[in-house]
Design a protein around this motif. Structure first.
Motif, mmCIF file in Angstrom:
data_model
loop_
_atom_site.group_PDB
_atom_site.id
_atom_site.type_symbol
_atom_site.label_atom_id
_atom_site.label_comp_id
_atom_site.label_asym_id
_atom_site.label_seq_id
_atom_site.Cartn_x
_atom_site.Cartn_y
_atom_site.Cartn_z
ATOM 1 N N SER A 148 15.598 -1.629 -33.391
ATOM 2 C CA SER A 148 14.804 -1.905 -34.609
ATOM 3 C C SER A 148 15.577 -1.872 -35.951
ATOM 4 N N VAL A 149 14.986 -2.161 -36.957
ATOM 5 C CA VAL A 149 15.618 -2.131 -38.119
ATOM 6 C C VAL A 149 15.206 -0.633 -38.807
ATOM 7 N N ILE A 150 15.869 -0.149 -39.701
ATOM 8 C CA ILE A 150 15.724 1.119 -40.347
ATOM 9 C C ILE A 150 15.472 0.551 -41.885
ATOM 10 N N ARG A 151 14.403 0.862 -42.657
ATOM 11 C CA ARG A 151 14.235 0.632 -44.082
ATOM 12 C C ARG A 151 14.309 1.915 -44.891
ATOM 13 N N ALA A 152 15.001 1.771 -45.946
ATOM 14 C CA ALA A 152 15.101 2.908 -46.718
ATOM 15 C C ALA A 152 15.139 2.701 -48.178
ATOM 16 N N ARG A 153 14.666 3.542 -49.017
ATOM 17 C CA ARG A 153 14.541 3.090 -50.370
ATOM 18 C C ARG A 153 15.070 4.605 -51.151
ATOM 19 N N ILE A 154 15.630 4.248 -52.386
ATOM 20 C CA ILE A 154 16.110 5.161 -53.080
ATOM 21 C C ILE A 154 15.315 4.971 -54.583
ATOM 22 N N GLU A 155 15.056 6.157 -55.088
ATOM 23 C CA GLU A 155 14.259 6.130 -56.405
ATOM 24 C C GLU A 155 15.109 5.869 -57.550
ATOM 25 N N GLY A 156 14.782 5.591 -58.811
ATOM 26 C CA GLY A 156 15.369 5.306 -59.766
ATOM 27 C C GLY A 156 15.979 3.872 -60.157
ATOM 28 N N GLU A 157 16.476 3.545 -61.326
ATOM 29 C CA GLU A 157 16.940 2.345 -61.575
ATOM 30 C C GLU A 157 18.453 2.288 -61.615
ATOM 31 N N LEU A 158 19.207 1.327 -60.539
ATOM 32 C CA LEU A 158 20.499 1.532 -60.634
ATOM 33 C C LEU A 158 21.393 0.528 -60.853
ATOM 34 N N GLY A 159 20.659 -0.472 -60.933
ATOM 35 C CA GLY A 159 21.449 -1.734 -61.456
ATOM 36 C C GLY A 159 22.261 -2.293 -60.244
ATOM 37 N N GLU A 160 22.767 -3.541 -60.438
ATOM 38 C CA GLU A 160 23.505 -4.177 -59.359
ATOM 39 C C GLU A 160 24.778 -4.022 -59.330
ATOM 40 N N GLU A 161 25.408 -3.252 -60.492
ATOM 41 C CA GLU A 161 27.045 -2.974 -60.226
ATOM 42 C C GLU A 161 27.394 -1.681 -59.424
ATOM 43 N N VAL A 162 26.208 -1.005 -58.808
ATOM 44 C CA VAL A 162 26.724 -0.187 -57.879
ATOM 45 C C VAL A 162 26.295 -0.510 -56.324
ATOM 46 N N ASN A 163 27.031 0.051 -55.529
ATOM 47 C CA ASN A 163 26.724 -0.341 -54.154
ATOM 48 C C ASN A 163 26.060 1.068 -53.392
ATOM 49 N N LEU A 164 24.998 0.592 -52.408
ATOM 50 C CA LEU A 164 24.561 1.464 -51.671
ATOM 51 C C LEU A 164 24.855 1.556 -50.287
ATOM 52 N N ARG A 165 25.016 2.751 -49.738
ATOM 53 C CA ARG A 165 25.334 2.782 -48.477
ATOM 54 C C ARG A 165 24.434 3.391 -47.516
ATOM 55 N N LEU A 166 23.869 3.283 -46.368
ATOM 56 C CA LEU A 166 22.935 3.603 -45.784
ATOM 57 C C LEU A 166 23.608 4.630 -44.602
ATOM 58 N N VAL A 167 23.262 6.080 -44.746
ATOM 59 C CA VAL A 167 24.063 6.865 -43.610
ATOM 60 C C VAL A 167 23.066 7.388 -42.820
ATOM 61 N N VAL A 168 23.121 7.526 -41.468
ATOM 62 C CA VAL A 168 22.222 7.972 -40.690
ATOM 63 C C VAL A 168 22.668 9.470 -39.982
ATOM 64 N N SER A 169 21.685 10.287 -39.729
ATOM 65 C CA SER A 169 22.317 11.632 -39.212
ATOM 66 C C SER A 169 22.732 11.532 -37.867
ATOM 67 N N ASP A 170 22.888 12.564 -37.120
ATOM 68 C CA ASP A 170 23.223 12.664 -35.650
ATOM 69 C C ASP A 170 21.931 12.549 -35.040
ATOM 70 N N SER A 171 21.818 12.249 -33.830
ATOM 71 C CA SER A 171 20.658 12.412 -33.032
ATOM 72 C C SER A 171 19.858 13.544 -32.963
ATOM 73 N N ARG A 172 20.149 14.740 -33.508
ATOM 74 C CA ARG A 172 19.457 15.689 -33.745
ATOM 75 C C ARG A 172 18.788 15.789 -35.127
ATOM 76 N N GLY A 173 19.216 14.761 -36.172
ATOM 77 C CA GLY A 173 18.625 14.886 -37.416
ATOM 78 C C GLY A 173 19.625 15.628 -38.435
ATOM 79 N N GLU A 174 20.646 16.013 -37.986
ATOM 80 C CA GLU A 174 21.580 16.664 -38.863
ATOM 81 C C GLU A 174 22.658 15.856 -39.459
ATOM 82 N N PHE A 175 22.956 16.278 -40.702
ATOM 83 C CA PHE A 175 24.086 15.769 -41.420
ATOM 84 C C PHE A 175 25.431 16.361 -41.140
#
Length: 178
Positions: A47-74
């Protein structure tokens, strides 16, 4: 995000020599807020993961989706997930490579200068299950009436009552106990 350029100049005087103006540019970002999961609950591997970030960031920044380990820890076991960006929403390509477990996400911001600002991990989590894993619906039904049961997964559902298939969509109307 706002792009800011500062110019420093020194015209010189009887004590100091004149200097060429120096310009430096940087990007001001709003405070990166917590990521908000759009797909929470139970997801099937792939399945796909959908995540949203708050705030106006503009297009000149890159966003990276980071997923924790399978226990939910970073920590050392976290990983980047390929995702496409639509505004401030990231949608992952898929979750086939992730093992069964409970996950949280965060969104990191990379500025035009290459600086990475680590996002705040989501407080919510999602459970990733194997495609063939049985999910028990914990609903009690009397002998009269109809109850609409809804799966947290949009596809791949098979509804059974006492071992007999009664539906295959995301929802099923149950009119008999079992």
């Amino acid at each position: 995000a706002v792009r800011v350029t500062v110019e420093a100049s020194q015209s010189g005087n009887e004590v100091w020599l004149a200097a060429e103006p120096v310009r430096r540019s940087f990007t001001l970002l709003p405070q990166v807020g917590p990521t908000v999961l759009l797909s929470t609950g139970v997801l099937c591997q792939g399945s796909v993961i959908r995540a949203r970030i708050e705030g106006e960031l503009g297009e000149e920044v890159n966003l990276r989706l980071v997923v924790s380990d399978s226990r939910g820890e970073f920590g050392a076991m976290e990983g980047f997930v390929d995702a496409r960006r639509e505004g401030n929403v990231l949608t992952s390509v898929g979750t086939y490579h992730l093992p069964v477990g409970s996950y949280r996400v965060r969104i990191d911001v990379q500025t035009a200068e290459g600086e990475v600002i680590e996002g705040i991990p989501s407080t919510g989590s999602f459970q990733l299950v194997a495609p063939s894993q049985l999910l028990v619906v914990d609903k009690v039904m009397s002998a009269r009436g109809t109850l609409v049961l809804r799966s947290p997964m949009s596809s791949g559902n098979t509804w059974r009552r006492n071992g007999v298939v009664i539906g295959s969509g995301q929802e099923v109307e149950a009119s008999l106990p079992g």
